[in-house]
Design an enzyme around this catalytic site. Structure first.
Site, mmCIF file in Angstrom:
data_model
loop_
_atom_site.group_PDB
_atom_site.id
_atom_site.type_symbol
_atom_site.label_atom_id
_atom_site.label_comp_id
_atom_site.label_asym_id
_atom_site.label_seq_id
_atom_site.Cartn_x
_atom_site.Cartn_y
_atom_site.Cartn_z
ATOM 1 N N ILE A 1 -31.327 32.238 -5.953
ATOM 2 C CA ILE A 1 -31.015 33.612 -6.776
ATOM 3 C C ILE A 1 -29.522 33.431 -7.382
ATOM 4 C CG2 ILE A 1 -30.489 36.042 -6.568
ATOM 5 C CD1 ILE A 1 -33.051 34.897 -5.354
ATOM 6 N N GLY B 1 -21.062 42.851 2.598
ATOM 7 C CA GLY B 1 -21.109 42.152 1.109
ATOM 8 C C GLY B 1 -21.649 42.522 0.139
ATOM 9 N N TYR C 1 -25.722 26.179 7.394
ATOM 10 C CA TYR C 1 -26.240 27.246 7.036
ATOM 11 C C TYR C 1 -27.501 27.681 7.523
ATOM 12 C CZ TYR C 1 -27.680 30.475 2.913
ATOM 13 O OH TYR C 1 -28.166 31.542 2.238
ATOM 14 N N THR D 1 -27.776 28.881 10.909
ATOM 15 C CA THR D 1 -27.529 30.495 10.837
ATOM 16 C C THR D 1 -28.713 31.378 10.444
ATOM 17 O OG1 THR D 1 -26.452 30.699 8.619
ATOM 18 C CG2 THR D 1 -25.109 30.045 10.482
ATOM 19 N N LYS D 2 -29.368 30.803 9.280
ATOM 20 C CA LYS D 2 -30.282 31.531 8.622
ATOM 21 C C LYS D 2 -31.483 31.749 9.524
ATOM 22 C CE LYS D 2 -28.228 33.149 5.244
ATOM 23 N NZ LYS D 2 -27.845 34.628 5.060
#
Ligand code: NDP
Length: 244
Positions: free
Chosen positions: A185, A9, A152, A155-156
């Site tokens: 970010i 990515g 999310y 998964t993290k």
């Protein structure tokens, strides 16, 4: 010594900044993208213009065959992979009762299976050479809960478990595995939140600003460097003090 990095990515956002930073450190760079070929081509041109040996590969990190092909291409064109940065990720907000199987599977496929696929593809070479470095990009939501981001966050959290356990398993082979957990970010990923929310998030951050992709690139570069040669299994939080 040959230094070759694959950054998943890396067409946009954090991955792109990591690729640029590592190129400055003398790495050969494999740029990975899944959709934005235009952005990958732009970066490839920039890196090559700066004298870096670089290639770009389209690969959905959730697809093992595509990942194996990408790693094969990187090794053939650039040399043995010495550094893998698992950065590719997807995110979004939804109430948990609205999370479909498709959404759940997509997030796990990219954010977690992607790391499994890339690590298993580069590992034989690293084990043979008894050397290597793997850095996974998790999130502060991998360490703390996040309302409306359950999938999310799962998964993290899992990426951090992967990091800590694999670090133990691979340490005898001199392969380090670490994680960076970014705060908010300023990339394409968070633009859906809108200008006002981003302004509020900056105000809520003790260091009074949003993070930049370069902030995270600096953390990755440190963990990849010789200065971190005694560090493995760790999570480096870079979030301006957002959570503690
Ligand atoms: P962006 O949305 O700006 O960029 C995402 C990148 O991942 C793009 O290069 C995209 O490629 C690529 N990508 C997405 N899906 C796949 C896939 N299936 N296979 C290969 N590449 C893929 O995200 P960020 O730069 O903000 O985020 C990068 C990482 O940092 C993610 O893991 C994210 O979870 C994590 N993170 C980000 C935070 C933030 O506030 N921004 C905070 C904490 C963690 P393409 O251009 O082709 O679409």
């Amino acid at each position: 010594m040959n230094k070759t990095a694959i950054i998943t990515g890396s067409s946009r956002g954090i991955g792109r900044a990591v690729a640029k930073r590592l190129a400055r450190e003398g790495y050969n760079i494999c740029i990975n993208f899944v959709e934005r070929q235009d952005k990958a081509e732009e970066l490839l041109k920039e890196l090559k213009g700066g004298g870096c040996s670089a290639v770009m590969c389209r690969a959905d990190v959730g697809n093992r065959d595509q990942v194996n092909a990408m790693v094969g291409e990187a090794v053939k064109s650039l040399g043995p992979v010495t550094l893998l940065v698992n950065n590719a990720g997807v995110a979004g907000q939804a109430l948990f009762q609205d999370v479909t199987d498709e959404l759940w599977d997509k997030y796990f496929s990219t954010n977690l299976n992607g790391a499994r696929n890339t690590i298993q593809a580069v590992l034989p070479g690293m084990l043979e050479r008894k050397s290597g470095c793997i850095i996974n990009i998790s999130s502060i939501w991998g360490l703390h809960g996040a309302s409306c981001e359950v999938t999310y966050s799962c998964t993290k959290h899992a990426l951090i478990g992967l990091t800590r356990s694999l670090a133990m398993e691979l340490a005898p082979s001199n392969i380090r595995v670490n994680c960076v957990a970014p705060g908010v970010i300023n990339t394409d990923m968070v633009q859906v939140l809108g200008k006002d929310v981003l302004k509020e998030l900056a105000e809520q951050t003790p260091l009074s600003r949003l993070g930049t992709p370069e902030d995270i690139a600096n953390a990755v570069n440190f963990l990849a460097s010789e200065e971190a040669s005694f560090i493995t299994g760790q999570v480096l939080v870079s979030d301006g003090g957002f959570v503690n």
